[in-house]
Scaffold this active site. Structure first.
Site, PDB file in Angstrom:
ATOM      1  N   ASP A   1     -18.164 -16.923  34.797  1.00  0.00           N
ATOM      2  CA  ASP A   1     -19.408 -16.591  34.088  1.00  0.00           C
ATOM      3  C   ASP A   1     -19.269 -15.365  33.185  1.00  0.00           C
ATOM      4  OD1 ASP A   1     -19.334 -14.504  35.857  1.00  0.00           O
ATOM      5  OD2 ASP A   1     -21.078 -15.119  37.038  1.00  0.00           O
TER       6      ASP A   1
ATOM      7  N   TYR B   1       3.072 -11.209  42.017  1.00  0.00           N
ATOM      8  CA  TYR B   1       2.989  -9.956  41.269  1.00  0.00           C
ATOM      9  C   TYR B   1       2.449  -8.835  42.173  1.00  0.00           C
ATOM     10  CZ  TYR B   1       1.688  -6.817  37.371  1.00  0.00           C
ATOM     11  OH  TYR B   1       1.550  -5.756  36.505  1.00  0.00           O
TER      12      TYR B   1
ATOM     13  N   ASN C   1      -5.672  -2.038  33.493  1.00  0.00           N
ATOM     14  CA  ASN C   1      -5.532  -2.869  32.282  1.00  0.00           C
ATOM     15  C   ASN C   1      -5.367  -2.037  31.013  1.00  0.00           C
ATOM     16  OD1 ASN C   1      -7.116  -4.280  34.410  1.00  0.00           O
ATOM     17  ND2 ASN C   1      -6.869  -6.003  33.020  1.00  0.00           N
TER      18      ASN C   1
ATOM     19  N   PHE D   1      -8.760 -12.846  23.314  1.00  0.00           N
ATOM     20  CA  PHE D   1     -10.037 -12.861  22.584  1.00  0.00           C
ATOM     21  C   PHE D   1      -9.817 -12.519  21.100  1.00  0.00           C
ATOM     22  CE2 PHE D   1     -13.125 -11.932  26.405  1.00  0.00           C
ATOM     23  CZ  PHE D   1     -12.771 -13.143  26.966  1.00  0.00           C
TER      24      PHE D   1
ATOM     25  N   GLY E   1       4.740  -8.226  45.109  1.00  0.00           N
ATOM     26  CA  GLY E   1       6.010  -7.716  44.565  1.00  0.00           C
ATOM     27  C   GLY E   1       5.879  -6.243  44.219  1.00  0.00           C
ATOM     28  N   LYS E   2       4.768  -5.894  43.570  1.00  0.00           N
ATOM     29  CA  LYS E   2       4.547  -4.491  43.187  1.00  0.00           C
ATOM     30  C   LYS E   2       4.273  -3.621  44.416  1.00  0.00           C
ATOM     31  CE  LYS E   2       4.672  -4.443  38.562  1.00  0.00           C
ATOM     32  NZ  LYS E   2       5.448  -3.504  37.742  1.00  0.00           N
TER      33      LYS E   2
ATOM     34  N   GLN F   1     -17.316 -10.748  35.598  1.00  0.00           N
ATOM     35  CA  GLN F   1     -16.264  -9.905  36.208  1.00  0.00           C
ATOM     36  C   GLN F   1     -15.941  -8.758  35.251  1.00  0.00           C
ATOM     37  OE1 GLN F   1     -15.800 -12.833  34.744  1.00  0.00           O
ATOM     38  NE2 GLN F   1     -13.672 -13.349  34.322  1.00  0.00           N
TER      39      GLN F   1
ATOM     40  N   ARG G   1     -13.515  -5.259  33.934  1.00  0.00           N
ATOM     41  CA  ARG G   1     -12.230  -4.572  33.871  1.00  0.00           C
ATOM     42  C   ARG G   1     -12.454  -3.275  33.103  1.00  0.00           C
ATOM     43  NH1 ARG G   1     -11.399  -8.255  36.771  1.00  0.00           N
ATOM     44  NH2 ARG G   1      -9.566  -9.638  36.921  1.00  0.00           N
TER      45      ARG G   1
HETATM   46  P1  NAD Z   1       5.324  -6.843  29.103  1.00  0.00           P
HETATM   47  O1  NAD Z   1       5.411  -8.197  29.715  1.00  0.00           O
HETATM   48  O2  NAD Z   1       5.016  -6.705  27.660  1.00  0.00           O
HETATM   49  O3  NAD Z   1       6.666  -6.015  29.365  1.00  0.00           O
HETATM   50  C1  NAD Z   1       7.528  -6.253  30.446  1.00  0.00           C
HETATM   51  C2  NAD Z   1       8.951  -6.144  29.921  1.00  0.00           C
HETATM   52  O4  NAD Z   1       9.858  -6.343  31.026  1.00  0.00           O
HETATM   53  C3  NAD Z   1       9.297  -7.193  28.876  1.00  0.00           C
HETATM   54  O5  NAD Z   1      10.004  -6.602  27.811  1.00  0.00           O
HETATM   55  C4  NAD Z   1      10.170  -8.179  29.641  1.00  0.00           C
HETATM   56  O6  NAD Z   1      11.056  -8.899  28.811  1.00  0.00           O
HETATM   57  C5  NAD Z   1      10.863  -7.256  30.610  1.00  0.00           C
HETATM   58  N1  NAD Z   1      11.362  -7.949  31.808  1.00  0.00           N
HETATM   59  C6  NAD Z   1      10.688  -8.825  32.596  1.00  0.00           C
HETATM   60  N2  NAD Z   1      11.476  -9.249  33.590  1.00  0.00           N
HETATM   61  C7  NAD Z   1      12.669  -8.602  33.453  1.00  0.00           C
HETATM   62  C8  NAD Z   1      13.882  -8.622  34.176  1.00  0.00           C
HETATM   63  N3  NAD Z   1      14.048  -9.398  35.268  1.00  0.00           N
HETATM   64  N4  NAD Z   1      14.910  -7.843  33.742  1.00  0.00           N
HETATM   65  C9  NAD Z   1      14.773  -7.075  32.627  1.00  0.00           C
HETATM   66  N5  NAD Z   1      13.639  -7.021  31.904  1.00  0.00           N
HETATM   67  C10 NAD Z   1      12.598  -7.780  32.316  1.00  0.00           C
HETATM   68  O7  NAD Z   1       4.252  -6.039  29.988  1.00  0.00           O
HETATM   69  P2  NAD Z   1       3.647  -4.575  29.804  1.00  0.00           P
HETATM   70  O8  NAD Z   1       2.180  -4.715  29.678  1.00  0.00           O
HETATM   71  O9  NAD Z   1       4.401  -3.816  28.803  1.00  0.00           O
HETATM   72  O10 NAD Z   1       3.931  -3.966  31.250  1.00  0.00           O
HETATM   73  C11 NAD Z   1       4.980  -3.034  31.478  1.00  0.00           C
HETATM   74  C12 NAD Z   1       4.965  -2.627  32.951  1.00  0.00           C
HETATM   75  O11 NAD Z   1       3.723  -2.019  33.262  1.00  0.00           O
HETATM   76  C13 NAD Z   1       5.134  -3.810  33.898  1.00  0.00           C
HETATM   77  O12 NAD Z   1       5.938  -3.402  34.997  1.00  0.00           O
HETATM   78  C14 NAD Z   1       3.721  -4.076  34.368  1.00  0.00           C
HETATM   79  O13 NAD Z   1       3.695  -4.638  35.651  1.00  0.00           O
HETATM   80  C15 NAD Z   1       3.120  -2.674  34.360  1.00  0.00           C
HETATM   81  N6  NAD Z   1       1.660  -2.744  34.183  1.00  0.00           N
HETATM   82  C16 NAD Z   1       1.110  -3.029  32.968  1.00  0.00           C
HETATM   83  C17 NAD Z   1      -0.277  -3.128  32.860  1.00  0.00           C
HETATM   84  C18 NAD Z   1      -0.947  -3.419  31.540  1.00  0.00           C
HETATM   85  O14 NAD Z   1      -2.163  -3.576  31.534  1.00  0.00           O
HETATM   86  N7  NAD Z   1      -0.257  -3.472  30.432  1.00  0.00           N
HETATM   87  C19 NAD Z   1      -1.083  -2.942  33.987  1.00  0.00           C
HETATM   88  C20 NAD Z   1      -0.478  -2.683  35.197  1.00  0.00           C
HETATM   89  C21 NAD Z   1       0.892  -2.568  35.301  1.00  0.00           C
HETATM   90  N1  UDP Z   2      -9.933 -13.719  31.120  1.00  0.00           N
HETATM   91  C1  UDP Z   2     -10.845 -14.484  30.392  1.00  0.00           C
HETATM   92  N2  UDP Z   2     -10.392 -15.200  29.323  1.00  0.00           N
HETATM   93  C2  UDP Z   2      -9.100 -15.157  28.923  1.00  0.00           C
HETATM   94  C3  UDP Z   2      -8.173 -14.375  29.639  1.00  0.00           C
HETATM   95  C4  UDP Z   2      -8.633 -13.672  30.746  1.00  0.00           C
HETATM   96  O1  UDP Z   2     -12.042 -14.515  30.721  1.00  0.00           O
HETATM   97  O2  UDP Z   2      -8.783 -15.841  27.913  1.00  0.00           O
HETATM   98  C5  UDP Z   2     -10.437 -12.924  32.265  1.00  0.00           C
HETATM   99  C6  UDP Z   2      -9.641 -13.092  33.551  1.00  0.00           C
HETATM  100  O3  UDP Z   2     -10.126 -14.190  34.315  1.00  0.00           O
HETATM  101  C7  UDP Z   2      -9.905 -11.761  34.220  1.00  0.00           C
HETATM  102  C8  UDP Z   2     -10.032 -10.774  33.062  1.00  0.00           C
HETATM  103  O4  UDP Z   2     -10.295 -11.565  31.917  1.00  0.00           O
HETATM  104  O5  UDP Z   2     -11.132 -11.798  34.922  1.00  0.00           O
HETATM  105  C9  UDP Z   2      -8.787  -9.952  32.817  1.00  0.00           C
HETATM  106  O6  UDP Z   2      -7.692 -10.846  32.749  1.00  0.00           O
HETATM  107  P1  UDP Z   2      -6.222 -10.380  32.373  1.00  0.00           P
HETATM  108  O7  UDP Z   2      -5.343 -11.574  32.524  1.00  0.00           O
HETATM  109  O8  UDP Z   2      -6.240  -9.673  31.074  1.00  0.00           O
HETATM  110  O9  UDP Z   2      -5.840  -9.272  33.460  1.00  0.00           O
HETATM  111  P2  UDP Z   2      -6.019  -9.132  35.061  1.00  0.00           P
HETATM  112  O10 UDP Z   2      -6.801 -10.285  35.596  1.00  0.00           O
HETATM  113  O11 UDP Z   2      -4.620  -9.106  35.569  1.00  0.00           O
HETATM  114  O12 UDP Z   2      -6.753  -7.872  35.208  1.00  0.00           O
END
Ligand code: NAD
Ligand code: UDP
Length: 310
Positions: free
Chosen positions: A204, A143, A172, A189, A146-147, A207, A209
């Site tokens: 613990d 991820y 987040n 949660f 890739g991003k 961490q 966010r």
């Molecule tokens: P999500 O998983 O709900 O939405 C992602 C969508 O992309 C889904 O509808 C999924 O079916 C579609 N998708 C996945 N792979 C695909 C593919 N190969 N072809 C076509 N569609 C595909 O996630 P989200 O939280 O809505 O995130 C949306 C975007 O924002 C993502 O790119 C994610 O990386 C980015 N983002 C979200 C957060 C967050 O906290 N929500 C944080 C950072 C970045």
């Molecule tokens: N996390 C947790 N319990 C859960 C899911 C996640 O303690 O049931 C923690 C996880 O280890 C991370 C934080 O919550 O430290 C945020 O996790 P999330 O998967 O939401 O997003 P990201 O790690 O990608 O910020």
């Protein structure tokens, strides 16, 4: 305008569909339904300005639009790690296909990048100039890298071909329409508390966010996409920072019930802290989040109460 949203049936994408349709635009929502679902956009299915296309962004596509929002990519660690090679393909080949299209048709293109490009950060809070601390071979790399590669592609298409890009780094974000089995912390949660199950804190719980409510994020998207000065990368997120233990306690206090907090192993490479520096977004967009965590949790809990009932 006619606007393409890849990943438009997902959590954030579906809120963006609502917003853009509400403003009178035509929206084409392209999704392979990996983590998205028709239910998120079904209220638009009869709208002549809305089209839903099942397609995978790793395969090329041709659609005539004015703007492209590229959101297609699973965002939850559980889902993006379940098929990591596919995650890299979605980010990288998806970006190439979207950018190729934008170049051919002259559309402005927006990339939903992520705070994960900063990895487990040594700089706190994170500014856009920080280059990050990402493990390129760890379980989160599919991820994160890739991003990062997608960002590289966006800026190379911009420099080499003059493509009109906007790159945002999302911190987040949470809210209604996350999947109950999404695996991210806020939905986990809340769903656990509503079901009376144990609240699973990884490690613990110290961490941190910073959690942004989805309507604030979408407002930032629209402002960023429709200004002419900044191409990004630009952080969008809520600077309010909480530990996972604090989050668990807030959710428990709001939901009530009998759930107990239990600790489970911390996943590899889990970032210890994360907080956006949003100076650039404040200055360039006049944007800042308006919904504090407590209020956003109330709205999200209300959504899951109904969602879990069917
Ligand atoms: P999500 O998983 O709900 O939405 C992602 C969508 O992309 C889904 O509808 C999924 O079916 C579609 N998708 C996945 N792979 C695909 C593919 N190969 N072809 C076509 N569609 C595909 O996630 P989200 O939280 O809505 O995130 C949306 C975007 O924002 C993502 O790119 C994610 O990386 C980015 N983002 C979200 C957060 C967050 O906290 N929500 C944080 C950072 C970045
Ligand atoms: N996390 C947790 N319990 C859960 C899911 C996640 O303690 O049931 C923690 C996880 O280890 C991370 C934080 O919550 O430290 C945020 O996790 P999330 O998967 O939401 O997003 P990201 O790690 O990608 O910020």
């Amino acid at each position: 305008m006619r606007i393409l949203i890849t990943g438009g049936a997902g959590f954030v994408g579906s809120h963006l569909c609502d917003r853009l349709l509400g403003e009178g635009h035509e929206v084409i929502c392209l999704d392979n339904f990996y983590t998205g679902r028709k239910k998120n956009v079904e209220h638009h299915l009869g709208n002549p300005r809305f089209e839903l296309v099942r397609h995978d962004v790793i395969d090329p596509f041709k659609i005539e639009v004015d703007q492209i929002y590229n959101l297609a990519c699973p965002a939850s660690p559980v889902h993006y790690q379940s098929n990591p090679i596919k995650t890299v393909k979605t980010s990288v080949m998806g970006a190439i296909n979207c950018l190729g299209l934008a170049k051919r048709i002259g559309a402005r293109i927006f990339q939903a990048s992520t705070s994960e490009v900063y990895g487990d950060p040594h700089e706190h809070p994170q500014t856009e100039s920080y280059r990050g601390n990402v493990n390129p071979i760890g379980p989160r790399a599919c991820y994160d890298e890739g991003k990062r590669c997608a960002e590289t592609l966006f800026f190379d298409y911009h420099r080499q071909n003059g493509v009109d890009i906007r790159v945002i780094r999302i911190f987040n974000t949470y809210g209604p329409r996350m999947l109950a089995n999404d695996g991210r912390v806020v939905s986990n949660f809340i769903v656990q508390a509503l079901r009376g199950e144990d609240i699973t804190i990884y490690g613990d719980g110290q961490q941190s966010r910073s959690f942004c409510y989805v309507s604030d994020l979408v407002e930032g998207f629209i402002r960023f996409m429709n200004q002419e000065v900044e191409v990004g990368p630009m952080n969008l997120g809520n600077p309010g920072e909480f530990t996972m233990l604090e989050l668990a306690k807030q959710v428990l206090a709001k939901v009530g019930g009998t759930s107990q907090i239990v600790h489970q192993p911390l996943p590899a490479d889990d970032p210890k802290q994360r907080q956006p520096d949003i100076t650039l977004a404040r200055r360039a967009l006049g944007w800042e989040p308006t919904i504090p965590l407590s209020e956003g949790l109330d709205k999200t809990i209300e959504y899951f109460r109904k969602d879990l009932l069917g």
